[in-house]
Design an enzyme around this catalytic site. Structure first.
Site, short mmCIF file in Angstrom:
data_model
loop_
_atom_site.label_atom_id
_atom_site.label_comp_id
_atom_site.label_asym_id
_atom_site.label_seq_id
_atom_site.Cartn_x
_atom_site.Cartn_y
_atom_site.Cartn_z
N HIS A 1 14.49 -5.77 28.37
CA HIS A 1 13.22 -5.32 28.92
C HIS A 1 13.45 -4.83 30.35
O HIS A 1 14.41 -5.25 31.02
CB HIS A 1 12.20 -6.47 28.96
CG HIS A 1 11.58 -6.75 27.62
ND1 HIS A 1 10.54 -7.63 27.45
CD2 HIS A 1 11.87 -6.26 26.39
CE1 HIS A 1 10.20 -7.67 26.17
NE2 HIS A 1 10.99 -6.85 25.50
N GLU B 1 12.08 -5.55 33.17
CA GLU B 1 12.15 -6.58 34.21
C GLU B 1 13.52 -7.28 34.19
O GLU B 1 14.08 -7.59 35.25
CB GLU B 1 11.08 -7.66 33.99
CG GLU B 1 9.65 -7.15 33.98
CD GLU B 1 9.14 -6.89 32.57
OE1 GLU B 1 9.83 -6.18 31.80
OE2 GLU B 1 8.06 -7.38 32.23
N CYS C 1 6.04 -10.16 29.58
CA CYS C 1 6.01 -10.96 28.35
C CYS C 1 6.51 -12.37 28.67
O CYS C 1 6.91 -12.65 29.80
CB CYS C 1 6.90 -10.29 27.30
SG CYS C 1 8.66 -10.52 27.62
ZN LIG Z 1 9.48 -8.70 28.79
#
Ligand SMILES: [Zn+2]
Length: 153
Positions: free
Chosen positions: A55, A57, A85
């Site tokens: 992801h 991040e 998330c």
């Molecule tokens: Zn994530």
């Protein structure tokens, strides 16, 4: 409260999200900032990398740690176009990031207030949170991607 700097760094995260979209990835971009300088950046590469860990991040945190030479990102702010998330919110807690700024909420997986607010739970570190910075731009980025995807299918 969003500052001019918040808008500027979020604009850059949106540009990163557009790079993800160009690869057919769900467009999410993230940057880690320390002392007004970008020290890590990333965009979603889940499909390209065939890896659910990649992801935006996670990648931005990875590069920020590499740059600082340690896992502790104290004094840093993470900007991301979409609400983090559970995995990314966990990585944010574990890397001791001071503050998280996100654009669009994620009603299905968001862990900064949508499904749950992980940062409000009694973990050993609680980042400050600013939601809705350039929310409309971040939302449009995602909406356009999914509209194109529907056209293709
Ligand atoms: Zn994530």
């Amino acid at each position: 409260m969003a500052s001019e700097d918040d808008n500027r760094f979020m604009e850059y995260a949106i540009l990163l999200g557009e790079k993800a979209a160009a690869l057919g990835e769900v467009p999410v971009g993230a940057v880690v900032v320390k002392d007004n300088e970008i020290i890590g950046e990333g965009y979603n590469l889940r499909e390209t990398g065939k890896n659910p860990l990649t992801h935006a991040e996670m990648i931005a945190i990875h590069y920020a740690c590499e740059k600082l030479g340690g896992w502790r990102l104290s004094g840093c702010t993470l900007y991301v176009t979409l609400e983090p998330c559970p995995m990314c919110a966990g990585a944010i807690v574990n890397s001791r990031i001071d503050r998280v700024v996100f654009g669009a909420p994620d009603p299905k997986a968001g862990c900064c207030g949508s499904v749950i607010n992980l940062f409000a739970l009694p973990f050993n570190h609680r980042p400050a949170l600013s939601a809705g910075v350039l929310e409309e731009e971040c939302r449009v980025l995602l909406q356009q991607f999914f509209k194109q995807l529907r056209k293709k299918n």
